[in-house]
Scaffold this motif. Structure first.
Motif, PDB file in Angstrom:
ATOM      1  N   UNK A   1       0.846  -1.199   0.000  1.00 30.74           N
ATOM      2  CA  UNK A   1       0.000   0.000   0.000  1.00 30.74           C
ATOM      3  C   UNK A   1       0.880   1.248   0.000  1.00 30.74           C
ATOM      4  N   UNK A   2       0.549   2.189  -0.858  1.00 29.16           N
ATOM      5  CA  UNK A   2       1.372   3.384  -0.972  1.00 29.16           C
ATOM      6  C   UNK A   2       0.588   4.599  -0.512  1.00 29.16           C
ATOM      7  N   UNK A   3       1.352   5.600  -0.050  1.00 29.45           N
ATOM      8  CA  UNK A   3       0.733   6.865   0.333  1.00 29.45           C
ATOM      9  C   UNK A   3       1.511   7.982  -0.340  1.00 29.45           C
ATOM     10  N   UNK A   4       0.806   8.758  -1.169  1.00 27.73           N
ATOM     11  CA  UNK A   4       1.429   9.845  -1.903  1.00 27.73           C
ATOM     12  C   UNK A   4       1.395  11.112  -1.052  1.00 27.73           C
TER      13      UNK A   4
ATOM     14  N   UNK B   1      -1.334  13.636  -2.007  1.00 26.44           N
ATOM     15  CA  UNK B   1      -2.635  13.073  -1.638  1.00 26.44           C
ATOM     16  C   UNK B   1      -2.872  13.211  -0.139  1.00 26.44           C
TER      17      UNK B   1
END
Lengths: 238, 100
Positions: free
Chosen positions: B1-4, B7
């Motif tokens: 899971x990625x978090x920008x 964002x």
């Protein structure tokens, strides 16, 4: 069971029909957000911290890469400005809440949760436990099912919300019926509903709620003035 | 899971803005003098807001929604909330099929 646990479950049970109606909408939100490029963790974070269904759908609709910060923050203020009215209204019935509890209560304030809390105010005493029974179960359901929608994502296709969208209107109608007291209520509803529908048709955005609410409240204030002589203490009969 | 990062910033911005609209009502309450006419106006706030929220669906969406809303009102005067909601949703589905 202690009185607090009883009140908490009473709130959670009262809001259950709303949770059922919200589940497919939360799933849909998660699926749409993932399709716009958000990761499931980002979807969960948005549901958990923003926690405002209508705004989240509008935000995902306007989402781009990179996401426009100023536009979306402004949109959040406009779409959610109705919360100011709801908070001011339910805040009057929070005498039994501690200061921190009030601020926590406002974090989980939603249209439906607010309506059920006002319904409890009408029929008895709104305790913090009852309020958080509503608020916590709604928050858990919304965050869990939007995450689930994000994970199942495209496999879900485009789930139909057929009939479900009307469930919220039906819930609100039922609660509204409980607020009926006399012809003044009818005048307030006529003004509020009429102005809201007209503004909805004429003005883009979510201004119709504010416009309708102020029209209704304005009529209530005018009717109070007319009966002011019979009511020197200034309390409207209900 | 990625978090920008951008964002995250946008989500945080929307979260703060939304929470501000939620607590502003409490602050407003401390300023408002809730006596007399203002008291009558505040008492009318819950039904006025409820009505304003549903008015577009009930009055400006279609014949099916307007009729189903009327049926829901009749049900709600006599029946428990959950039963009335089920009746309302069922009637909107039937009426949409009939009028759609």
């Amino acid at each position: 069971m202690g009185i607090r646990a009883q009140e908490f479950s009473a709130g959670a049970i009262a809001i259950l029909p709303v949770l059922v109606a919200t589940m497919p909408i939360a799933l849909l939100f998660g699926a749409l957000a993932v399709a716009k490029g958000l990761s499931p963790l980002e979807v969960w974070l948005m549901s958990a911290t923003v926690y405002a269904g209508a705004l989240q759908f509008v935000a995902i609709d306007q989402w781009a890469d990179p996401a426009p910060l100023g536009l979306l923050v402004f949109t959040a203020l406009v779409v959610n400005v109705r919360h100011v009215l709801m908070g001011a209204s339910i805040g009057r019935s929070m005498a039994g809440f501690s200061g921190p509890a009030r601020y926590a209560a406002m974090f989980v304030l939603t249209d439906e949760g607010w309506a059920f809390a006002e319904r409890r105010v009408r029929s008895g005493n709104l305790t913090p436990a009852y309020y958080f029974g509503i608020g916590v179960s709604m928050w858990l359901s919304w965050t869990l099912f939007s995450l689930l929608g994000a994970i199942i994502g495209r496999g879900l296709g485009y789930p139909s919300t057929y009939g479900f969208n009307f469930a919220f209107s039906a819930v609100f109608i039922c609660i509204l019926v409980g607020f009926w007291s006399d012809w003044r209520t009818g005048a307030v509803l006529l003004a509020s509903g009429g102005v809201s529908a007209l503004v909805y048709l004429a003005v883009p955005g979510a201004w119709y709620i504010l416009a309708g609410a102020f029209a209704g409240v304005g009529v209530a204030a005018i009717l109070h003035a007319e009966t002011g002589n019979q009511n020197p203490d200034g309390v409207m009969p209900s | 899971m990625s978090v920008d990062a951008n964002t995250m910033l946008v989500i945080a911005g929307m979260a703060v803005a939304t929470y501000l609209t939620r607590v502003a009502g409490l602050w407003l309450l401390q300023l408002a003098n809730v006596e007399g006419r203002a008291r009558s106006a505040m008492d009318a706030l819950p039904p006025a807001v409820l009505m304003a929220v549903i008015a577009p669906t009930v009055l400006a969406t279609g014949v099916a929604e307007t009729l189903a809303a009327g049926i829901t009102v009749l049900a709600a005067f006599r029946l428990p909330l959950l039963v009335s909601v089920v009746i309302g949703v069922a009637s909107v589905v039937v009426l949409r099929a009939l009028t759609g």
